[in-house]
Scaffold this motif. Structure first.
Motif, PDB file in Angstrom:
ATOM      1  N   ASN A   1       0.827  -1.202   0.000  1.00 34.18           N
ATOM      2  CA  ASN A   1       0.000   0.000   0.000  1.00 34.18           C
ATOM      3  C   ASN A   1       0.863   1.255   0.000  1.00 34.18           C
ATOM      4  O   ASN A   1       0.890   2.000   0.979  1.00 34.18           O
ATOM      5  N   PRO A   2       1.560   1.518  -1.094  1.00 33.80           N
ATOM      6  CA  PRO A   2       2.469   2.674  -1.105  1.00 33.80           C
ATOM      7  C   PRO A   2       1.710   3.995  -1.154  1.00 33.80           C
ATOM      8  O   PRO A   2       0.598   4.083  -1.688  1.00 33.80           O
ATOM      9  N   MET A   3       2.311   5.038  -0.581  1.00 33.12           N
ATOM     10  CA  MET A   3       1.836   6.389  -0.828  1.00 33.12           C
ATOM     11  C   MET A   3       2.189   6.745  -2.271  1.00 33.12           C
ATOM     12  O   MET A   3       3.235   6.347  -2.773  1.00 33.12           O
ATOM     13  N   ILE A   4       1.298   7.494  -2.933  1.00 35.34           N
ATOM     14  CA  ILE A   4       1.547   7.915  -4.312  1.00 35.34           C
ATOM     15  C   ILE A   4       1.424   9.427  -4.381  1.00 35.34           C
ATOM     16  O   ILE A   4       0.402   9.991  -4.003  1.00 35.34           O
ATOM     17  N   TRP A   5       2.491  10.069  -4.857  1.00 30.44           N
ATOM     18  CA  TRP A   5       2.522  11.529  -4.968  1.00 30.44           C
ATOM     19  C   TRP A   5       2.750  11.943  -6.415  1.00 30.44           C
ATOM     20  O   TRP A   5       3.396  11.230  -7.196  1.00 30.44           O
TER      21      TRP A   5
ATOM     22  N   PHE B   1       6.443   6.965  -5.488  1.00 26.56           N
ATOM     23  CA  PHE B   1       5.916   5.923  -4.607  1.00 26.56           C
ATOM     24  C   PHE B   1       6.738   5.890  -3.319  1.00 26.56           C
ATOM     25  O   PHE B   1       7.968   5.988  -3.360  1.00 26.56           O
ATOM     26  N   THR B   2       6.066   5.740  -2.188  1.00 18.78           N
ATOM     27  CA  THR B   2       6.748   5.673  -0.893  1.00 18.78           C
ATOM     28  C   THR B   2       6.300   4.437  -0.131  1.00 18.78           C
ATOM     29  O   THR B   2       5.100   4.212   0.058  1.00 18.78           O
ATOM     30  N   ASN B   3       7.276   3.627   0.293  1.00 17.29           N
ATOM     31  CA  ASN B   3       7.013   2.495   1.173  1.00 17.29           C
ATOM     32  C   ASN B   3       7.481   2.893   2.569  1.00 17.29           C
ATOM     33  O   ASN B   3       8.683   2.920   2.852  1.00 17.29           O
ATOM     34  N   ARG B   4       6.539   3.196   3.443  1.00 20.19           N
ATOM     35  CA  ARG B   4       6.873   3.715   4.767  1.00 20.19           C
ATOM     36  C   ARG B   4       7.443   2.644   5.694  1.00 20.19           C
ATOM     37  O   ARG B   4       7.962   2.963   6.768  1.00 20.19           O
ATOM     38  N   ASP B   5       7.361   1.383   5.265  1.00 19.34           N
ATOM     39  CA  ASP B   5       7.892   0.296   6.093  1.00 19.34           C
ATOM     40  C   ASP B   5       9.389   0.092   5.893  1.00 19.34           C
ATOM     41  O   ASP B   5      10.018  -0.652   6.648  1.00 19.34           O
ATOM     42  N   ILE B   6       9.964   0.722   4.872  1.00 12.17           N
ATOM     43  CA  ILE B   6      11.392   0.574   4.601  1.00 12.17           C
ATOM     44  C   ILE B   6      12.096   1.884   4.912  1.00 12.17           C
ATOM     45  O   ILE B   6      11.738   2.935   4.368  1.00 12.17           O
ATOM     46  N   LYS B   7      13.089   1.839   5.792  1.00 12.28           N
ATOM     47  CA  LYS B   7      13.869   3.023   6.158  1.00 12.28           C
ATOM     48  C   LYS B   7      15.244   2.906   5.502  1.00 12.28           C
ATOM     49  O   LYS B   7      15.911   1.884   5.630  1.00 12.28           O
ATOM     50  N   ILE B   8      15.678   3.972   4.817  1.00 15.61           N
ATOM     51  CA  ILE B   8      16.939   3.896   4.082  1.00 15.61           C
ATOM     52  C   ILE B   8      18.036   4.766   4.688  1.00 15.61           C
ATOM     53  O   ILE B   8      19.201   4.612   4.345  1.00 15.61           O
TER      54      ILE B   8
ATOM     55  N   ARG C   1      11.797   4.810   2.180  1.00 16.39           N
ATOM     56  CA  ARG C   1      12.067   4.438   0.789  1.00 16.39           C
ATOM     57  C   ARG C   1      11.068   5.158  -0.122  1.00 16.39           C
ATOM     58  O   ARG C   1       9.856   4.899  -0.074  1.00 16.39           O
ATOM     59  N   ARG C   2      11.563   6.061  -0.934  1.00 16.74           N
ATOM     60  CA  ARG C   2      10.718   6.878  -1.803  1.00 16.74           C
ATOM     61  C   ARG C   2      11.421   7.042  -3.130  1.00 16.74           C
ATOM     62  O   ARG C   2      12.615   7.337  -3.173  1.00 16.74           O
ATOM     63  N   ALA C   3      10.688   6.853  -4.215  1.00  9.97           N
ATOM     64  CA  ALA C   3      11.339   6.980  -5.527  1.00  9.97           C
ATOM     65  C   ALA C   3      10.332   7.269  -6.627  1.00  9.97           C
ATOM     66  O   ALA C   3       9.178   6.827  -6.576  1.00  9.97           O
ATOM     67  N   SER C   4      10.796   7.979  -7.635  1.00  8.54           N
ATOM     68  CA  SER C   4      10.013   8.167  -8.855  1.00  8.54           C
ATOM     69  C   SER C   4      10.066   6.882  -9.677  1.00  8.54           C
ATOM     70  O   SER C   4      11.106   6.233  -9.753  1.00  8.54           O
TER      71      SER C   4
ATOM     72  N   THR D   1      13.871  10.077  -3.899  1.00  6.45           N
ATOM     73  CA  THR D   1      13.655  10.904  -5.081  1.00  6.45           C
ATOM     74  C   THR D   1      12.161  11.098  -5.294  1.00  6.45           C
ATOM     75  O   THR D   1      11.348  10.263  -4.890  1.00  6.45           O
ATOM     76  N   LEU D   2      11.809  12.196  -5.936  1.00  8.62           N
ATOM     77  CA  LEU D   2      10.391  12.488  -6.089  1.00  8.62           C
ATOM     78  C   LEU D   2      10.124  13.369  -7.301  1.00  8.62           C
ATOM     79  O   LEU D   2      11.028  13.964  -7.875  1.00  8.62           O
ATOM     80  N   ASP D   3       8.838  13.404  -7.685  1.00 10.34           N
ATOM     81  CA  ASP D   3       8.306  14.318  -8.700  1.00 10.34           C
ATOM     82  C   ASP D   3       8.923  14.130 -10.076  1.00 10.34           C
ATOM     83  O   ASP D   3       9.164  15.101 -10.816  1.00 10.34           O
ATOM     84  N   GLY D   4       9.156  12.888 -10.472  1.00 10.63           N
ATOM     85  CA  GLY D   4       9.710  12.618 -11.795  1.00 10.63           C
ATOM     86  C   GLY D   4       8.774  13.072 -12.909  1.00 10.63           C
ATOM     87  O   GLY D   4       7.559  12.869 -12.841  1.00 10.63           O
TER      88      GLY D   4
END
Length: 332
Positions: A85-89, A106-113, A123-126, A153-156
């Motif tokens: 259930n990723p966050m989607i921005w 997409f952000t997976n809040r269960d994974i810390k990097i 963990r957040r990435a375009s 990373t974000l907002d690709g």
């Protein structure tokens, strides 16, 4: 595994469509929709406007004034790094070589990097999904990742240069590097993955207009890079919309490439281009031929949460620089 995943999607789609139909809202005015980072695709094949943004939903309209939605259009792989259930921005829709592509964060809040200055970095990435239709469903392609897993990373967004080479332009989040960057990475010809490494185009601190106060109360450059969108003026000048903050005001700025290519150098305009508390802009042409900027308004509610609504402005790019005109009311 990917074939099995896609087959499961096709089997479940009819049931999902019935459930979704009951949740749809119809004939909703644009300014009544709560949505951050609104991105509008004017699809000539269907004579329909498709609007996405943060939250992973889609809205549809024939006239920009009234909308139907929200539709579920994302079918990500729950076994991937994104999780169940990723966050989607900041979702964007791009038509490219006969297909439709969904660029989103997409952000997976269960994974810390990482942990930087007391901030836990998730963990957040375009990433990019694909569909044969503008209204989806959008599904994963070949590559599991486009950008380094140890960088948030974000907002690709998509840019295709004059040599027909596609790129993703994205932000490396300030929470990790403490001076957000705007970066580029080359994409494969079918956008199914990335090639090589990302390269920095500019930093948040390069902006003369974005500001914040440090712990000592001194005014310094703001750290945030947000919402890139590339355009070219009618005179051939290459520009980039991007957003940061002027103290507590979310604000839209623009930069121009001195070389006329994505490599820059990027020269920042001295002042923002919209009133305070508008940002994350993009450009599209409506079916009447009017160039418009879609962005969101921004205010803070009583509970401290951001309240954002889509907003349209008329835009002129006939000269060397983008000029923002009056607001555009599609209901008039």
């Amino acid at each position: 595994m990917q074939l099995k995943f896609i087959l499961c999607i096709l089997i479940l789609l009819p049931l999902a469509s019935l459930a979704q139909e009951k949740k749809l809202r119809k004939q909703i005015p644009l300014d009544s929709i709560r949505l951050s980072d609104p991105f509008i695709l004017a699809d000539e094949n269907t004579s329909t406007y498709f609007m996405t943004g943060s939250g992973g939903k889609m809205w549809k309209s024939k006239d920009l004034a009234f909308w139907t939605g929200p539709f579920d259009v994302v079918k990500h792989d729950p076994d991937s790094w994104m999780g169940k259930n990723p966050m989607i921005w900041a979702a964007e829709l791009h038509k490219y070589k006969g297909k439709y592509y969904y660029f989103a964060t997409f952000t997976n809040r269960d994974i810390k990097i990482d942990t930087v200055k007391g901030n836990v970095i998730e963990r957040r990435a375009s990433h990019v999904l694909v569909s044969d239709k503008p209204d989806g469903p959008y599904v994963p392609m070949k590559d599991d990742t486009y950008l380094p897993p140890d960088k948030p990373t974000l907002d690709g967004t998509l840019w295709v240069d004059q040599q027909d080479t596609p790129y993703m332009i994205y932000c490396h989040e300030w929470l990790q590097n403490w001076d957000g960057t705007m970066e580029k990475i080359e994409l494969k010809p079918d956008l199914s993955g990335s090639l090589g490494k990302g390269e920095i185009l500019f930093r948040a601190s390069d902006s003369p207009w974005s500001k914040e106060k440090n712990d000592e109360g001194k005014t310094i450059p703001n750290k945030v890079t947000d919402g890139p969108f590339i355009f070219r003026t009618q005179t051939g000048k290459l520009g980039m919309l991007w957003t940061s903050w002027v103290h507590d005001d979310y604000t839209q700025g623009v930069a121009y490439s001195e070389s006329g290519t994505i490599d820059g150098p990027w020269i920042q305009e001295e002042e923002p281009i919209t009133p305070p508390n508008y940002g994350h802009g993009m450009l599209f042409t409506n079916f009447d031929g009017q160039l418009l900027m879609s962005l969101h308004s921004h205010r803070v509610g009583e509970n401290g949460r951001y309240i954002r609504h889509p907003k349209l402005f008329k835009v002129d790019i006939s000269g060397d620089k983008l000029v923002v005109g009056e607001s555009y009311d599609p209901g008039e």
